[in-house]
Each structure stands twice: as C-alpha cells, then as structure tokens.
Design a protein around this motif. Structure first.
Motif, PDB file in Angstrom:
ATOM      1  N   GLY A 177      45.661  63.921 -28.325  1.00 41.43           N
ATOM      2  CA  GLY A 177      46.241  65.523 -28.485  1.00 41.43           C
ATOM      3  C   GLY A 177      45.637  65.807 -29.577  1.00 41.43           C
ATOM      4  O   GLY A 177      46.193  66.803 -30.002  1.00 41.43           O
ATOM      5  N   CYS A 178      44.262  65.831 -29.605  1.00 40.44           N
ATOM      6  CA  CYS A 178      43.481  66.685 -30.668  1.00 40.44           C
ATOM      7  C   CYS A 178      43.506  67.961 -30.002  1.00 40.44           C
ATOM      8  O   CYS A 178      43.506  68.354 -28.984  1.00 40.44           O
ATOM      9  CB  CYS A 178      42.314  66.227 -30.895  1.00 40.44           C
ATOM     10  N   LEU A 179      43.230  69.018 -31.065  1.00 45.12           N
ATOM     11  CA  LEU A 179      43.243  70.528 -30.515  1.00 45.12           C
ATOM     12  C   LEU A 179      42.302  70.594 -29.507  1.00 45.12           C
ATOM     13  O   LEU A 179      42.545  71.546 -28.663  1.00 45.12           O
ATOM     14  CB  LEU A 179      43.036  71.319 -32.025  1.00 45.12           C
ATOM     15  N   GLU A 180      41.057  70.193 -29.908  1.00 43.63           N
ATOM     16  CA  GLU A 180      40.000  70.317 -28.791  1.00 43.63           C
ATOM     17  C   GLU A 180      40.194  69.830 -27.550  1.00 43.63           C
ATOM     18  O   GLU A 180      39.625  70.660 -26.571  1.00 43.63           O
ATOM     19  CB  GLU A 180      38.594  69.955 -29.484  1.00 43.63           C
ATOM     20  N   VAL A 181      40.889  68.889 -27.219  1.00 40.41           N
ATOM     21  CA  VAL A 181      41.103  68.517 -25.983  1.00 40.41           C
ATOM     22  C   VAL A 181      42.371  69.000 -25.338  1.00 40.41           C
ATOM     23  O   VAL A 181      42.907  68.926 -24.279  1.00 40.41           O
ATOM     24  CB  VAL A 181      41.336  66.866 -25.816  1.00 40.41           C
ATOM     25  N   SER A 182      42.879  69.921 -26.075  1.00 40.32           N
ATOM     26  CA  SER A 182      44.117  70.475 -25.727  1.00 40.32           C
ATOM     27  C   SER A 182      43.721  72.335 -25.468  1.00 40.32           C
ATOM     28  O   SER A 182      44.398  72.896 -24.736  1.00 40.32           O
ATOM     29  CB  SER A 182      45.192  70.605 -26.652  1.00 40.32           C
ATOM     30  N   ALA A 183      42.543  72.707 -26.084  1.00 40.60           N
ATOM     31  CA  ALA A 183      42.378  74.201 -26.074  1.00 40.60           C
ATOM     32  C   ALA A 183      40.931  74.533 -25.821  1.00 40.60           C
ATOM     33  O   ALA A 183      40.832  75.753 -25.819  1.00 40.60           O
ATOM     34  CB  ALA A 183      43.084  74.760 -27.285  1.00 40.60           C
ATOM     35  N   ASP A 184      39.819  73.664 -25.977  1.00 42.06           N
ATOM     36  CA  ASP A 184      38.603  74.357 -25.709  1.00 42.06           C
ATOM     37  C   ASP A 184      38.416  74.540 -24.131  1.00 42.06           C
ATOM     38  O   ASP A 184      39.416  74.349 -23.422  1.00 42.06           O
ATOM     39  CB  ASP A 184      37.449  73.176 -26.291  1.00 42.06           C
ATOM     40  N   GLY A 185      37.258  74.864 -23.927  1.00 44.59           N
ATOM     41  CA  GLY A 185      36.948  75.502 -22.433  1.00 44.59           C
ATOM     42  C   GLY A 185      37.013  74.413 -21.539  1.00 44.59           C
ATOM     43  O   GLY A 185      37.514  74.596 -20.299  1.00 44.59           O
ATOM     44  N   ARG A 186      36.545  73.293 -21.902  1.00 42.82           N
ATOM     45  CA  ARG A 186      36.802  72.046 -21.029  1.00 42.82           C
ATOM     46  C   ARG A 186      38.032  71.639 -20.694  1.00 42.82           C
ATOM     47  O   ARG A 186      38.586  71.360 -19.585  1.00 42.82           O
ATOM     48  CB  ARG A 186      35.944  70.876 -21.342  1.00 42.82           C
ATOM     49  N   ALA A 187      39.063  71.790 -21.820  1.00 39.85           N
ATOM     50  CA  ALA A 187      40.458  71.377 -21.524  1.00 39.85           C
ATOM     51  C   ALA A 187      40.994  72.367 -20.593  1.00 39.85           C
ATOM     52  O   ALA A 187      41.886  71.993 -19.789  1.00 39.85           O
ATOM     53  CB  ALA A 187      41.187  71.258 -22.881  1.00 39.85           C
ATOM     54  N   LEU A 188      40.739  73.768 -20.731  1.00 41.14           N
ATOM     55  CA  LEU A 188      41.422  74.644 -20.077  1.00 41.14           C
ATOM     56  C   LEU A 188      40.910  74.386 -18.619  1.00 41.14           C
ATOM     57  O   LEU A 188      41.832  74.506 -17.526  1.00 41.14           O
ATOM     58  CB  LEU A 188      40.879  76.032 -20.330  1.00 41.14           C
ATOM     59  N   LEU A 189      39.941  73.856 -18.209  1.00 37.12           N
ATOM     60  CA  LEU A 189      39.467  73.730 -16.682  1.00 37.12           C
ATOM     61  C   LEU A 189      39.805  72.305 -16.115  1.00 37.12           C
ATOM     62  O   LEU A 189      39.627  72.129 -14.903  1.00 37.12           O
ATOM     63  CB  LEU A 189      37.818  73.867 -16.641  1.00 37.12           C
ATOM     64  N   GLY A 190      40.191  71.437 -17.089  1.00 35.96           N
ATOM     65  CA  GLY A 190      40.599  70.357 -16.689  1.00 35.96           C
ATOM     66  C   GLY A 190      39.546  69.165 -16.480  1.00 35.96           C
ATOM     67  O   GLY A 190      39.597  68.344 -15.578  1.00 35.96           O
ATOM     68  N   ARG A 191      38.187  69.642 -16.976  1.00 36.01           N
ATOM     69  CA  ARG A 191      37.122  68.945 -16.990  1.00 36.01           C
ATOM     70  C   ARG A 191      37.032  67.676 -17.498  1.00 36.01           C
ATOM     71  O   ARG A 191      37.733  67.410 -18.613  1.00 36.01           O
ATOM     72  CB  ARG A 191      36.078  69.595 -16.924  1.00 36.01           C
ATOM     73  N   THR A 192      36.113  66.836 -17.481  1.00 29.98           N
ATOM     74  CA  THR A 192      35.778  65.778 -18.160  1.00 29.98           C
ATOM     75  C   THR A 192      34.558  65.805 -18.868  1.00 29.98           C
ATOM     76  O   THR A 192      33.635  66.835 -18.694  1.00 29.98           O
ATOM     77  CB  THR A 192      35.355  64.533 -17.071  1.00 29.98           C
ATOM     78  N   PRO A 193      34.120  64.960 -20.251  1.00 34.82           N
ATOM     79  CA  PRO A 193      33.049  64.921 -20.857  1.00 34.82           C
ATOM     80  C   PRO A 193      31.724  65.098 -19.952  1.00 34.82           C
ATOM     81  O   PRO A 193      30.711  65.947 -20.214  1.00 34.82           O
ATOM     82  CB  PRO A 193      33.068  63.906 -21.793  1.00 34.82           C
ATOM     83  N   ALA A 194      31.603  64.253 -18.921  1.00 32.77           N
ATOM     84  CA  ALA A 194      30.647  64.336 -18.050  1.00 32.77           C
ATOM     85  C   ALA A 194      30.240  65.419 -17.260  1.00 32.77           C
ATOM     86  O   ALA A 194      29.378  65.793 -16.765  1.00 32.77           O
ATOM     87  CB  ALA A 194      30.647  63.170 -17.241  1.00 32.77           C
ATOM     88  N   ASP A 195      31.538  66.227 -16.984  1.00 30.71           N
ATOM     89  CA  ASP A 195      31.380  67.507 -16.107  1.00 30.71           C
ATOM     90  C   ASP A 195      32.412  68.629 -16.720  1.00 30.71           C
ATOM     91  O   ASP A 195      33.388  69.059 -16.456  1.00 30.71           O
ATOM     92  CB  ASP A 195      31.876  67.223 -14.798  1.00 30.71           C
ATOM     93  N   PRO A 196      31.677  69.144 -17.800  1.00 31.00           N
ATOM     94  CA  PRO A 196      32.550  70.071 -18.714  1.00 31.00           C
ATOM     95  C   PRO A 196      32.881  71.345 -18.186  1.00 31.00           C
ATOM     96  O   PRO A 196      33.720  72.328 -18.526  1.00 31.00           O
ATOM     97  CB  PRO A 196      31.818  70.488 -19.982  1.00 31.00           C
ATOM     98  N   GLY A 197      32.291  71.800 -16.927  1.00 26.45           N
ATOM     99  CA  GLY A 197      32.468  73.007 -16.266  1.00 26.45           C
ATOM    100  C   GLY A 197      31.692  74.133 -16.947  1.00 26.45           C
ATOM    101  O   GLY A 197      30.744  73.920 -17.833  1.00 26.45           O
TER     102      GLY A 197
END
Length: 402
Positions: free
Chosen positions: A270-290
């Motif tokens: 639940g860190c901020l970046e996995v909750s609010a960065d662009g990848r989190a908004l798109l529901g993507r994975t580290p391998a496919d950040p969108g």
C-alpha cells in the motif's frame, strides 16, 4: 579545460556573499536586467556593482547589452541610460540528463537557464547493465557539449530511486533494477573533461526547479512530490537547500497509505506509488506499465464526469491526500507542489486531497498552500540549476587551476 575537483552533493550551493557571485546569480535568475536594476535589487554601492560587472565580463560570464533608460512609475523614462547585463552567449554551458527505465533525455543549457532542444535517447538494456547504459549516456552528453562549442561548467543527471546525496551512489532504483550502482563515479570517469559530474534524485532536481523558477518560488519550506508516470518521488527544500538526511531522505513514494493495499516493489504494501502513479491508475504491472497517454485520457474522462473514471481518480487522490497529511506532520511545509501526474489530481479531484490533508494536525494549524507545478520539464530544469550551482557560488571556478 583544467579539471576542478569539487565534492559531489545534491544540495544546491547557495551564492556566496561576494558581489560578483550575487550579481551572477541574479542575472542567471532573470535572464538579464539593467545595471541600475541589479545595483538596486542587490543593495550595492555603485562602485562595488561596477567592479562586480567588470569581473564577470572579464570571466566571460556576462556581457553588456544596449543601454536602456529606467522606467518611472507612470511608464515614462528617467535618468541616464543603464547598460543591460545578460549572460554571455559564448559563456559556459552545463549538460543535464534524466534517466528512466527505457530511455534518457538530455539538454545543454547556458546561464539564464535557457536550454537547447531536448534529445531523447534510447538506452541499451539499462536494467541489465547499468555501466553500459551510463556509458552510452555519457557519449551523448559529450557530443552535445562538443556541438555547443562552449566551455562546460558541469553535468547533472536525475533518476528515480534512492540516490545518495553525498556521492551519487544509486542505492536502489527499482524501476531500473539497479542496486548499489556508483552512477556519478561511472559518469565522471567517462567524462573527465567536465569539471563536475553529479547524479541526483529526480524529485530533488524538480523541487529545485520549482523553488527557483516555478510554483515553489518564495517558499520557506517546500515539499515537492513528482510523478512522470512510474513511481513517485519526493523532496524537501528549506530556504532553497535540500534536506537529505543521511543521504536518502524523503522517499515519499513509499509512504504507506493503505496497509491492506497491493504489494510494492520495495517490499511493503500500500505504498503511495502503487496507489497513485500512472501504472496504478491503469491497473498495470511492472512488466507492462502502460502508456502515459492512457493516463491523460483517464483524467480527461474523470474531469468530464464519467463515473468510473471519476471514482478511480478520486480513490487515488485520497491516497495522495493521506500521504500529504503524513508528510505535513513530519516537515511542516508552508507550500506543497505536486508535479506531473500528481498535479492532475489537484486539477480534477482537489476536494479529495484536501479532505485527507485536513487530518494532519500540522496542516490544520499552518494551512500550507497545495499547488500544481508550473515548470516544464522540471527534472532537467532543476538539473541545470544544480549543475550551475558551484559556478554561481564562485564565478572564478572555471578560471582556477585544478
């Protein structure tokens, strides 16, 4: 060019009390002003100002432009014409870069902060071979300086991760898959002709840019949160000087905002970046950040009132507000600047952010301003400010032997 040995640090050197240093800093900040204006703003005796101007002209740092009369309050001109002081177009430059998981961006800038065209450079597998990636970046930086035809005062490169302020060691850059990489040392060895080569945290450079030229100007204690697409960085400047702790302070992207949230690459949940960065908004994975363009479209739909998009943006904005509340309690900033993707939250869902920020006892007492960043390309812009720092503090730096 003689190599000048300077201790590496990501804290921006402040101009010294010398008249020449103060004058050069003022010309750099403004891009040019009359000698009469500079004398008045620096509160210098005319003779001292004249000596400072002569010194900087002799060093090839500024030039005297056409004389101009000073405007009175009503717009009329008065007094004797005063020569314009501006950066010497043949004076020194700095070369700066920004490194992410797939490419680098670099630019060359002269005094006054005016950068040349930004060059985007694909890098060879930066995650698997950092030395190869840094060597490729150094070659492009050297080429850019050579093409400028001007002396180089320094270089600075920003990247996302835990970058030790004292020596540019990348302790951890999760999105590059780097661990314990002496990035500044590698670049300096590749660029021996450049007097000083620094590597710093991208958010620290972005904060410096906003403090000197953007939404953070005049802040006593500035808290900066930045997000290009992947990851969220943070920085704190007090009176323009970076707070670095033992070298890796203000990892704002790893403030926990939801203990039951998704696992972060850092190991926590639940860190901020996995909750609010662009990848989190798109529901993507580290391998496919969108794609960042998809994030822009999501904000557009949310602003237009589309329920699904608005709810997704609103939930992430609450997480951002919680992080700001915790950081306000720690640092007591009088201004908070949100850059990149985070600035879009402030535009589309400001109420969600402020509701969570109000949970901070410090924020309720001090009511810090929360504003979006205004500097275009803040990492490169801040890297320019950082790289010119030693020269602004000591204008004779390039003239001194190693």
């Amino acid at each position: 060019m003689n190599k000048v040995v300077v201790q590496t640090t990501s804290a921006y050197p402040q101009p010294s009390e010398g008249a020449a240093a103060r004058l050069l800093d003022l010309v750099h900040r403004t891009g040019g002003l009359t000698r009469a204006e500079a004398t008045a703003r620096l509160d210098l005796p005319r003779s001292t100002a004249g000596e400072a101007v002569a010194e900087l002209v002799e060093l090839g740092l500024i030039e005297l432009g056409p004389a101009a009369r000073q405007a009175a309050g009503g717009g009329a001109v008065r007094g004797r014409p005063s020569p314009l002081l501006r950066p010497d177009p043949a004076g020194p430059v700095v070369v700066v870069g920004r490194l992410d998981s797939s490419e680098a961006e670099l630019s060359v800038a002269g005094l006054g902060g005016t950068a040349g065209p930004r060059r985007r450079i694909p890098l060879p597998s930066p995650g698997s071979d950092p030395r190869r990636a840094l060597s490729a970046l150094a070659a492009r930086m050297r080429q850019a300086v050579e093409e400028s035809g001007r002396p180089c005062a320094g270089a600075a490169v920003g990247l996302a991760g835990m970058v030790r302020a004292t020596d540019g060691l990348v302790h951890s850059a999760l999105h590059l898959n780097w661990t314990a990489v002496p990035a500044a040392e590698i670049l300096a060895a590749e660029l021996p002709e450049i007097p000083r080569v620094d590597v710093g945290k991208d958010a620290s450079f972005a904060a410096l840019a906003e403090h000197r030229r953007g939404a953070g100007r005049g802040a006593r204690t500035l808290l900066m949160l930045a997000c290009e697409h992947i990851g969220i960085g943070g920085a704190v400047l007090q009176q323009g000087v970076s707070f670095t702790g033992a070298g890796n302070a203000v990892e704002a992207g790893h403030v926990v905002v939801d203990p039951a949230g998704p696992r972060c690459p850092c190991g926590m949940r639940g860190c901020l970046e996995v909750s609010a960065d662009g990848r989190a908004l798109l529901g993507r994975t580290p391998a496919d950040p969108g794609d960042p363009a998809e994030v822009k479209e999501l904000f557009r739909r949310a602003a237009a009132g589309e329920p699904g998009a608005a709810e997704r943006i609103g939930a992430a904005a609450r997480c951002l507000g919680r992080a700001l509340a915790s950081l306000a309690n720690l640092f007591d900033p009088d201004r908070m600047v949100l850059s990149g993707v985070l600035g879009e939250y402030l535009r589309v869902a400001p109420g969600r952010i402020h509701e969570e920020l109000a949970a901070s006892v410090v924020a309720r007492a001090q009511d810090p301003a929360v504003v979006a960043g205004t500097v275009a390309g803040p990492v490169l812009s801040g890297a320019v400010e950082h790289a010119f720092g030693p020269l602004l503090a000591c204008p004779r730096l390039l003239a001194e032997p190693a």
